[in-house]
Design a protein around this motif. Structure first.
Motif, PDB file in Angstrom:
ATOM      1  N   GLU A 166       2.518   0.222 -15.808  1.00 49.28           N
ATOM      2  CA  GLU A 166       2.451   1.797 -16.738  1.00 49.28           C
ATOM      3  C   GLU A 166       1.208   2.753 -15.320  1.00 49.28           C
ATOM      4  OE1 GLU A 166       3.954   3.087 -19.158  1.00 49.28           O
ATOM      5  OE2 GLU A 166       4.943   1.757 -19.059  1.00 49.28           O
ATOM      6  N   THR A 167       0.923   2.203 -14.304  1.00 47.32           N
ATOM      7  CA  THR A 167       0.376   2.800 -13.804  1.00 47.32           C
ATOM      8  C   THR A 167       0.869   4.726 -13.453  1.00 47.32           C
ATOM      9  OG1 THR A 167      -0.073   1.568 -12.974  1.00 47.32           O
ATOM     10  CG2 THR A 167      -1.079   2.984 -11.984  1.00 47.32           C
ATOM     11  N   VAL A 168      -0.019   5.654 -13.767  1.00 50.51           N
ATOM     12  CA  VAL A 168       0.823   6.972 -12.993  1.00 50.51           C
ATOM     13  C   VAL A 168      -1.104   7.806 -11.927  1.00 50.51           C
ATOM     14  CG1 VAL A 168       1.860   7.346 -15.287  1.00 50.51           C
ATOM     15  CG2 VAL A 168      -0.671   8.046 -15.201  1.00 50.51           C
ATOM     16  N   LEU A 169       0.247   8.985 -11.203  1.00 49.58           N
ATOM     17  CA  LEU A 169      -1.244   9.475 -10.248  1.00 49.58           C
ATOM     18  C   LEU A 169      -1.527  10.175 -11.093  1.00 49.58           C
ATOM     19  CD1 LEU A 169       1.643  10.276  -7.586  1.00 49.58           C
ATOM     20  CD2 LEU A 169       0.162   8.323  -7.582  1.00 49.58           C
ATOM     21  N   GLU A 170      -3.046  10.750 -10.268  1.00 52.53           N
ATOM     22  CA  GLU A 170      -3.835  11.642 -11.519  1.00 52.53           C
ATOM     23  C   GLU A 170      -4.692  12.990 -10.433  1.00 52.53           C
ATOM     24  OE1 GLU A 170      -4.452  11.990 -14.266  1.00 52.53           O
ATOM     25  OE2 GLU A 170      -3.901   9.883 -15.282  1.00 52.53           O
ATOM     26  N   GLU A 171      -4.271  14.115 -10.313  1.00 58.06           N
ATOM     27  CA  GLU A 171      -4.815  15.318  -9.957  1.00 58.06           C
ATOM     28  C   GLU A 171      -5.928  14.620  -8.727  1.00 58.06           C
ATOM     29  OE1 GLU A 171      -4.631  18.800  -8.532  1.00 58.06           O
ATOM     30  OE2 GLU A 171      -4.028  18.482  -9.705  1.00 58.06           O
ATOM     31  N   GLY A 172      -6.148  14.612  -7.947  1.00 59.43           N
ATOM     32  CA  GLY A 172      -7.222  14.545  -6.523  1.00 59.43           C
ATOM     33  C   GLY A 172      -7.289  13.219  -6.530  1.00 59.43           C
ATOM     34  N   ASP A 173      -6.318  12.475  -6.767  1.00 59.65           N
ATOM     35  CA  ASP A 173      -5.535  10.848  -5.967  1.00 59.65           C
ATOM     36  C   ASP A 173      -5.658  10.978  -4.654  1.00 59.65           C
ATOM     37  OD1 ASP A 173      -5.927   9.756  -8.064  1.00 59.65           O
ATOM     38  OD2 ASP A 173      -3.789   9.117  -8.669  1.00 59.65           O
ATOM     39  N   ILE A 174      -5.867  10.487  -3.401  1.00 60.39           N
ATOM     40  CA  ILE A 174      -5.878   9.948  -2.559  1.00 60.39           C
ATOM     41  C   ILE A 174      -4.500   8.533  -2.013  1.00 60.39           C
ATOM     42  CG2 ILE A 174      -6.316   9.173   0.060  1.00 60.39           C
ATOM     43  CD1 ILE A 174      -9.010  10.417  -0.020  1.00 60.39           C
ATOM     44  N   LEU A 175      -3.160   9.727  -1.411  1.00 60.40           N
ATOM     45  CA  LEU A 175      -2.390   7.918  -1.789  1.00 60.40           C
ATOM     46  C   LEU A 175      -2.060   8.095  -0.463  1.00 60.40           C
ATOM     47  CD1 LEU A 175      -0.058  10.865  -3.564  1.00 60.40           C
ATOM     48  CD2 LEU A 175      -1.283   9.523  -4.632  1.00 60.40           C
ATOM     49  N   LYS A 176      -1.775   6.763  -0.603  1.00 59.13           N
ATOM     50  CA  LYS A 176      -0.564   6.236   1.020  1.00 59.13           C
ATOM     51  C   LYS A 176       0.466   5.345   0.539  1.00 59.13           C
ATOM     52  CE  LYS A 176      -4.862   4.023   0.193  1.00 59.13           C
ATOM     53  NZ  LYS A 176      -5.899   4.305  -0.773  1.00 59.13           N
ATOM     54  N   ILE A 177       1.529   6.264   0.738  1.00 54.85           N
ATOM     55  CA  ILE A 177       2.669   5.871   0.816  1.00 54.85           C
ATOM     56  C   ILE A 177       3.245   4.900   2.049  1.00 54.85           C
ATOM     57  CG2 ILE A 177       4.976   6.427   0.745  1.00 54.85           C
ATOM     58  CD1 ILE A 177       4.308   9.428  -0.220  1.00 54.85           C
ATOM     59  N   ASP A 178       3.655   3.022   2.250  1.00 53.03           N
ATOM     60  CA  ASP A 178       4.055   2.390   3.131  1.00 53.03           C
ATOM     61  C   ASP A 178       5.091   2.113   2.756  1.00 53.03           C
ATOM     62  OD1 ASP A 178       4.161   0.778   4.749  1.00 53.03           O
ATOM     63  OD2 ASP A 178       2.419  -0.219   4.307  1.00 53.03           O
ATOM     64  N   MET A 179       6.293   2.406   3.821  1.00 49.48           N
ATOM     65  CA  MET A 179       7.829   1.902   3.917  1.00 49.48           C
ATOM     66  C   MET A 179       8.106   2.008   5.118  1.00 49.48           C
ATOM     67  SD  MET A 179       9.000   6.304   2.445  1.00 49.48           S
ATOM     68  CE  MET A 179       9.633   5.424   1.074  1.00 49.48           C
ATOM     69  N   GLY A 180       9.458   0.451   4.865  1.00 51.23           N
ATOM     70  CA  GLY A 180      10.621   0.841   5.607  1.00 51.23           C
ATOM     71  C   GLY A 180      12.233   0.474   6.019  1.00 51.23           C
ATOM     72  N   CYS A 181      12.741   0.357   7.512  1.00 52.45           N
ATOM     73  CA  CYS A 181      14.319   0.716   6.550  1.00 52.45           C
ATOM     74  C   CYS A 181      14.877  -0.493   8.045  1.00 52.45           C
ATOM     75  CB  CYS A 181      14.370   1.683   6.257  1.00 52.45           C
ATOM     76  SG  CYS A 181      15.151   3.082   7.704  1.00 52.45           S
ATOM     77  N   HIS A 182      15.315  -0.991   8.179  1.00 54.69           N
ATOM     78  CA  HIS A 182      16.480  -1.551   9.070  1.00 54.69           C
ATOM     79  C   HIS A 182      17.902  -0.892   9.004  1.00 54.69           C
ATOM     80  CE1 HIS A 182      18.808  -5.188   7.454  1.00 54.69           C
ATOM     81  NE2 HIS A 182      17.593  -4.524   7.229  1.00 54.69           N
ATOM     82  N   ILE A 183      18.420  -1.297   9.870  1.00 56.15           N
ATOM     83  CA  ILE A 183      19.637  -0.872  10.582  1.00 56.15           C
ATOM     84  C   ILE A 183      19.880  -2.031  11.466  1.00 56.15           C
ATOM     85  CG2 ILE A 183      21.588   0.552  11.628  1.00 56.15           C
ATOM     86  CD1 ILE A 183      20.390   3.167  10.305  1.00 56.15           C
ATOM     87  N   ASP A 184      20.745  -3.385  11.290  1.00 52.11           N
ATOM     88  CA  ASP A 184      21.080  -3.954  12.128  1.00 52.11           C
ATOM     89  C   ASP A 184      19.911  -4.862  13.082  1.00 52.11           C
ATOM     90  OD1 ASP A 184      22.846  -6.055  13.451  1.00 52.11           O
ATOM     91  OD2 ASP A 184      23.126  -4.901  15.475  1.00 52.11           O
ATOM     92  N   GLY A 185      19.012  -4.762  12.050  1.00 52.63           N
ATOM     93  CA  GLY A 185      17.855  -5.782  12.309  1.00 52.63           C
ATOM     94  C   GLY A 185      16.671  -4.922  12.949  1.00 52.63           C
ATOM     95  N   PHE A 186      17.421  -3.573  13.461  1.00 53.56           N
ATOM     96  CA  PHE A 186      15.904  -2.838  14.191  1.00 53.56           C
ATOM     97  C   PHE A 186      15.271  -2.228  12.929  1.00 53.56           C
ATOM     98  CE2 PHE A 186      19.561  -3.946  16.979  1.00 53.56           C
ATOM     99  CZ  PHE A 186      18.615  -4.461  17.800  1.00 53.56           C
TER     100      PHE A 186
END
Length: 395
Positions: free
Chosen positions: A98-118
């Motif tokens: 249930e964790t939510v964001l709050e005003e003033g939070d420092i957010l780190k977004i980290d993500m990745g995708c691949h096409i044919d393994g690249f």
């Protein structure tokens, strides 16, 4: 495809098709990051944001190479994580969280995708507020961003990994911040998110990596995490770990039925890339994952924390070492920052003044002189209010 065959037929940036796949994956990542950022509002549930990022990646990659004869693997290469404040990385909670964001939070977004393994990966830091970011929050983000800009200029053929390690630590110190220990920047290859050539973020007595030289046509994920604290993060609760990667070289006969079921599902659906336990049936997964991890069949990506009150920033990008210079293919503009520190160190300024392209002026790589000519570029590379500034200044 067997390992031998893959080794034999290793594809790199000398193939225009490979470059296209990297750039297509990067374009999807930049859009996915923009989408998740646009949904980050106070009281938004973190799990919903992570799910949105992953769904968008699956949908976008699924639309590519649909009508080719040979099936092309594509999709999430690293599940969307959203780590807040003193949480360093890998927070991608289960559906019941249930964790939510709050005003003033420092957010780190980290993500990745691949096409044919690249693979294309990206991480970005954003403060959930209106107006410019000030104080220590601005310092820690500027430190990560300036270190990323310096790394972009030093990850080039002929340079060594230790050159980058020393430089990014110097940049962080200039903002009175620390580079977080244990973070590695990896070379990436087809279906390999964590290749053997690595750049250590913070050198220490307990951390050693083999010296390596960057070469043309290689691809790297440059990963910079900075902290206003000590930069020595701790694992507080193993139950928070939800991201795993199958260790393809390990075998073990699992005893529990739940473990065998889960491992079979993982082997079928996530044979190579990291995945989130959200994709598995929750109750069964809890039981089965423990045995799999205990016998090294899965590599966990733990959720790490600095001390409460410490602020952590994360910038990660994918760079292609093309014959005409370094091409940073993933990024997102930063908010306006008003850090309390400025960069006065001449060595850091000279790194920021370096071009990222080597073509113009006939073999520009050798032209180390002409500092005056490049001082304008340095000035453009320095403002930290936009992640792309430095790269754009060199075009």
């Amino acid at each position: 495809m067997s390992d031998e065959e893959r080794e034999e037929k290793e594809l790199d940036l000398t193939s225009p098709e490979v470059v296209t796949k990297y750039k297509s994956a990067a374009e999807i990542m930049n859009k996915a990051l923009k989408l998740v950022l646009s949904e980050c509002k106070p009281k938004a549930k973190i799990v919903d944001l992570c799910e949105k990022g992953d769904s968008f990646i699956r949908e976008q990659t699924g639309n590519m190479y649909k009508n080719v004869k040979k099936k092309i693997e594509r999709g999430v290469a690293f599940p969307t994580c959203l780590s807040v404040n003193n949480t360093v990385c890998h927070f991608s909670p289960l559906a019941s969280d249930e964790t939510v964001l709050e005003e003033g939070d420092i957010l780190k977004i980290d993500m990745g995708c691949h096409i044919d393994g690249f693979i294309a990966v990206v991480a970005h830091t954003h403060v959930l507020q209106q107006g410019p970011v000030t104080g220590r929050a601005a310092d820690v983000i500027a430190a990560a961003n300036t270190a990323a800009e310096v790394a972009l200029r030093l990850v080039r053929p002929g340079k060594k990994n230790k050159d980058v390690t020393e430089a990014i630590q110097k940049v962080a110190a200039a903002y009175d911040c620390k580079i977080v220990e244990g973070v590695l920047s990896h070379q990436m290859k087809q279906f390999v998110i964590d290749g053997n050539k690595v750049v250590l973020s913070a050198s220490g007595p307990d951390t050693r990596v083999d010296e390596a030289e960057f070469e043309e046509n290689e691809v790297y994920s440059i990963d910079i995490v900075t902290s206003t604290g000590e930069g020595k993060p701790k694992l507080l609760d193993e139950k928070q770990t939800t991201i795993y990667k199958r260790a393809v070289d390990k075998n073990y006969h699992l005893k529990m039925k739940a473990s065998r079921f889960i491992f079979s599902e993982i082997s079928q659906n996530f044979p190579i890339m990291p995945f989130s336990a959200r994709a598995l049936e929750e109750k069964r997964a809890r039981l089965g994952l423990v045995e799999c991890v205990n016998h090294d069949l899965l590599q966990p990506y733990p959720v790490l924390h600095e001390k409460p009150g410490d602020l952590v920033a994360h910038i990660k990008f994918t760079v292609l070492l093309m014959p005409n210079g370094s091409d940073r293919v993933t990024s997102h503009p930063l908010q306006e920052l008003q850090p309390t520190k400025t960069i006065d160190d001449p060595e850091i300024k000279s790194w920021l003044a370096m071009g990222t392209k080597t073509k113009k002026k006939g073999g520009g790589k050798k032209k180390k002189g002409k500092k005056g000519e490049k001082s304008e570029e340095a000035a453009e590379a320095e403002p930290m209010d936009e992640a792309t500034n430095g790269a754009a200044a060199q075009e």
